[in-house]
Scaffold this motif. Sequence first.
Motif, short mmCIF file in Angstrom:
data_model
loop_
_atom_site.label_atom_id
_atom_site.label_comp_id
_atom_site.label_asym_id
_atom_site.label_seq_id
_atom_site.Cartn_x
_atom_site.Cartn_y
_atom_site.Cartn_z
N THR A 1 3.59 0.09 1.72
CA THR A 1 3.91 -1.25 1.24
C THR A 1 5.38 -1.28 0.82
O THR A 1 5.88 -0.33 0.24
CB THR A 1 3.02 -1.67 0.05
OG1 THR A 1 3.25 -0.79 -1.06
CG2 THR A 1 1.54 -1.60 0.43
N ALA B 1 -3.37 -4.76 2.06
CA ALA B 1 -3.01 -3.46 2.64
C ALA B 1 -4.25 -2.62 2.89
O ALA B 1 -4.42 -2.04 3.98
CB ALA B 1 -2.05 -2.72 1.71
N VAL C 1 3.16 -2.91 5.21
CA VAL C 1 2.80 -4.18 4.57
C VAL C 1 4.08 -4.70 3.94
O VAL C 1 4.55 -4.16 2.93
CB VAL C 1 1.69 -3.98 3.52
CG1 VAL C 1 1.37 -5.32 2.85
CG2 VAL C 1 0.45 -3.40 4.18
#
Length: 250
Positions: free
Chosen positions: A7, A74, A31
Amino acid sequence: MAGKVITITGAGSGIGRASAILMAARGANLVLVDYNTATGQETLELVKEQDGEAIFVQADVSKEDDVQNYIQQAVDTYGKIDVAFNNAGILQQFQSFHSMALEDFSRIIDVNLKGIFLGMKHALRVMDEQGYGHIINTASTTAIRAEHSLAAYTASKHGVAGLTKAAALEYVRKGIRVNAICPGGVATTLTAAVPQMLQDSGYMPEEFPSMRIGRYAEPRELAELVAFLASDGSSYMTGSIIVADGGLTL
């Protein structure tokens, strides 16, 4: 880095975008998170152009519901989170301590410190269940020294360093590592206005505007550091506050 799920907040520009492009090229699933939908989607397209795998989630990192949402997306999309790069941040106007409005101070703390806390909190929940993971936070040289006329920003980045060390200590035996990077001047949209802001404030440190190394860092140079930390090559590092500042703090 192939198969790692990462992420990235603040993915719409600067270090976040450069890191996304670099790590996607090395096989990571991303993400991408940004407050600005347009720039976030631009990063997504740049990743897709090189056959990278990614999704984009719009979020305000200072809002817990938004953070929970991108963390959940995610997990729902990729089934895990290997690395959480908490990078989103904003810069304050250069101003004297006594002239700072409470709402301006609060906004800096909300994004730069609370946003990092929330990103860590919800990523750590997932990583604790997994039994592994790595968090990378973007701090600043103001995490290790004060900067003139930047009291709120300095406080927020000192806080990031503190959160990094506290979490590293707490999770060190749980297979989870936590580190932070401290950039100096980086050639991004966030810092483009800094020289003029300094001039307007009436204070110009000797190392500005060209930095001691003679130039600002390129985002790609910081992205290389992030990619190293996100890789298994940094496996013995936790609680590290890593300065990459072109000699700014010498």
